[in-house]
Write an enzyme that holds these catalytic residues in place. Structure first.
Site, PDB file in Angstrom:
ATOM      1  CG  MET A  18      14.343 -21.111 -17.733  1.00 51.18           C
ATOM      2  SD  MET A  18      13.765 -21.056 -19.446  1.00 51.18           S
ATOM      3  CE  MET A  18      15.324 -20.954 -20.338  1.00 51.18           C
ATOM      4  CG  ASP A  37      25.459 -25.875 -14.904  1.00 44.39           C
ATOM      5  OD1 ASP A  37      26.454 -25.138 -15.073  1.00 44.39           O
ATOM      6  OD2 ASP A  37      24.299 -25.466 -15.010  1.00 44.39           O
ATOM      7  CG  ASP A  60      32.570 -27.646 -22.148  1.00 39.87           C
ATOM      8  OD1 ASP A  60      31.569 -27.269 -22.796  1.00 39.87           O
ATOM      9  OD2 ASP A  60      33.726 -27.258 -22.399  1.00 39.87           O
ATOM     10  CB  VAL A  61      26.885 -28.845 -23.504  1.00 43.10           C
ATOM     11  CG1 VAL A  61      26.067 -29.100 -22.245  1.00 43.10           C
ATOM     12  CG2 VAL A  61      26.994 -27.358 -23.799  1.00 43.10           C
ATOM     13  CG  ASN A  87      18.091 -25.432 -19.681  1.00 39.67           C
ATOM     14  OD1 ASN A  87      17.139 -24.700 -19.924  1.00 39.67           O
ATOM     15  ND2 ASN A  87      18.996 -25.121 -18.747  1.00 39.67           N
ATOM     16  CE1 TYR A 155      20.762 -16.714 -26.337  1.00 32.31           C
ATOM     17  CE2 TYR A 155      19.236 -15.368 -27.616  1.00 32.31           C
ATOM     18  CZ  TYR A 155      19.468 -16.245 -26.578  1.00 32.31           C
ATOM     19  OH  TYR A 155      18.437 -16.668 -25.796  1.00 32.31           O
ATOM     20  CB  THR A 190      16.671 -16.604 -15.209  1.00 33.74           C
ATOM     21  OG1 THR A 190      17.197 -15.650 -16.151  1.00 33.74           O
ATOM     22  CG2 THR A 190      15.730 -17.556 -15.936  1.00 33.74           C
TER      23      THR A 190
END
Length: 248
Positions: A18, A37, A60-61, A87, A155, A190
């Site tokens: 996505m 990413d 790395d978010v 995202n 999650y 995906t």
């Protein structure tokens, strides 16, 4: 195709799936985009293919310092950030709640929840200074209702958290003309989903009234709309895009 002309966007998790569809759609609509990413090879190749209005930053978010580097890179390349698309996300192990490892729980929450917090924290000062901005946080239908077969408690919990954090920021910064919305996809075709089922969704697609998985571009169409000025009076809302799955 100039719905995002003049917008400068950060899109996380943009190397594939996505995220890459969002990046392509944003470029097509006239935005300048910073793709981030941990998948450097695919992310760098995608950014190069999108032309001069796209750059890639390894990121790395869950790392606050990394977010500062991304915002600095965006401002140096294009100017103040006006759109953030959070995202990036991971599923984590398939596990019953009683069996879920604490380290796995923490890792999922670090990416899916803390990453969203850090992203909003990083871009809000610039948006406040500019007097406008749009934040689009990608959650899931698992952040709306309990879904049989959701992979794990971390999650689900993280995706519900994204929904709540989005509403809080929308209320907190609405008077600064900063909008925040969450997007809640159902099953999307995906590479990750195909690997878990098949090209047509297998039996899982039969739980969807439209009898198919979404294509990534269908989610991107919604994300583009929410980022654009067409959605100028839409904030603090969850936008379900699941082919009717949660309607049944």
């Amino acid at each position: 195709m100039d719905r995002l002309k003049g917008k400068i966007a950060i899109i996380t998790g943009a190397s594939q799936g996505m995220g890459s569809a969002h990046a392509k759609a944003f470029i097509d609509e006239g935005a300048k985009v910073v793709l981030t990413d941990l998948n450097v090879a695919d992310g760098d190749a995608l950014a190069k293919s999108l032309g001069e209005h796209a750059i890639f930053v390894e990121h790395d978010v869950s790392d606050a310092a990394g977010w500062r580097r991304v915002v600095d890179a965006a401002e140096a390349a294009f100017g103040p950030v006006s759109v953030l698309v959070n995202n990036a996300g991971i599923i984590g192990p398939v596990s019953m709640s009683a069996d879920l490892d604490e380290a796995a729980y923490a890792r999922v929450c670090a990416i899916n929840q803390t990453g969203v917090f850090l992203g909003m924290k990083a871009v809000l000062p610039g948006m406040i200074a500019a007097g406008n901005g749009s934040i689009v946080n990608i959650s899931s239908i698992s952040g709306i209702v309990a879904i049989v077969g959701s992979p794990n408690l971390a999650y689900v919990g993280s995706k519900f958290a994204v929904r709540g954090m989005t509403k809080h920021v929308a209320v907190e910064y609405g008077d600064r003309n900063i909008r925040a919305n969450s997007v809640h996809p159902g099953y999307v075709r995906t590479p990750m989903m195909v690997a878990a089922t098949d090209e047509d969704g297998g039996g899982a697609a039969m739980a969807i009234p439209l009898r198919r998985f979404a294509e990534s571009v269908e989610i991107s169409n919604l994300v583009v709309f929410l980022a654009s000025d067409e959605a100028s009076f839409i904030t603090g809302a969850e936008h379900v895009i699941d082919g009717g799955m949660t309607a049944a």
